[in-house]
Scaffold this active site. Sequence first.
Site, PDB file in Angstrom:
ATOM      1  N   ALA A   1      -4.914 104.837 -33.572  1.00  0.00           N
ATOM      2  CA  ALA A   1      -5.837 105.913 -33.196  1.00  0.00           C
ATOM      3  C   ALA A   1      -7.148 105.766 -33.963  1.00  0.00           C
ATOM      4  CB  ALA A   1      -5.216 107.274 -33.496  1.00  0.00           C
ATOM      5  N   ASP A   2      -8.245 106.198 -33.334  1.00  0.00           N
ATOM      6  CA  ASP A   2      -9.509 106.296 -34.052  1.00  0.00           C
ATOM      7  C   ASP A   2      -9.901 107.775 -34.103  1.00  0.00           C
ATOM      8  OD1 ASP A   2     -10.696 107.000 -31.591  1.00  0.00           O
ATOM      9  OD2 ASP A   2     -11.378 104.950 -31.199  1.00  0.00           O
ATOM     10  N   SER A   3     -11.062 108.057 -34.672  1.00  0.00           N
ATOM     11  CA  SER A   3     -11.441 109.460 -34.866  1.00  0.00           C
ATOM     12  C   SER A   3     -11.582 110.200 -33.535  1.00  0.00           C
ATOM     13  CB  SER A   3     -12.724 109.571 -35.687  1.00  0.00           C
ATOM     14  OG  SER A   3     -13.766 108.857 -35.061  1.00  0.00           O
TER      15      SER A   3
END
Length: 81
Positions: A38-40
């Site tokens: 996941a990223d932000s």
Amino acid sequence: MASREEIFSKVKSIISEKLGVDESQVTEEAKLIDDLGADSLDLVDLVMDFESEFGVKVDDADLEKISTVGDIVSYIEKKLG
């Protein structure tokens, strides 16, 4: 009130769908960024889905403390009382 297992099952399904990972990878110990990729922006999307699914509000300050799937489950469980 939903049990921890029910919350985890829904959380797992949402994460699997949003991040395109197999549900078997989504364990309570799995780190959202390091293990599940996941990223932000993914985190923001996930939080909105969790808020909608469970009817809870995730505070920005609390989001910073969440790193694993288990953290999310515990947070939602606490919010649901």
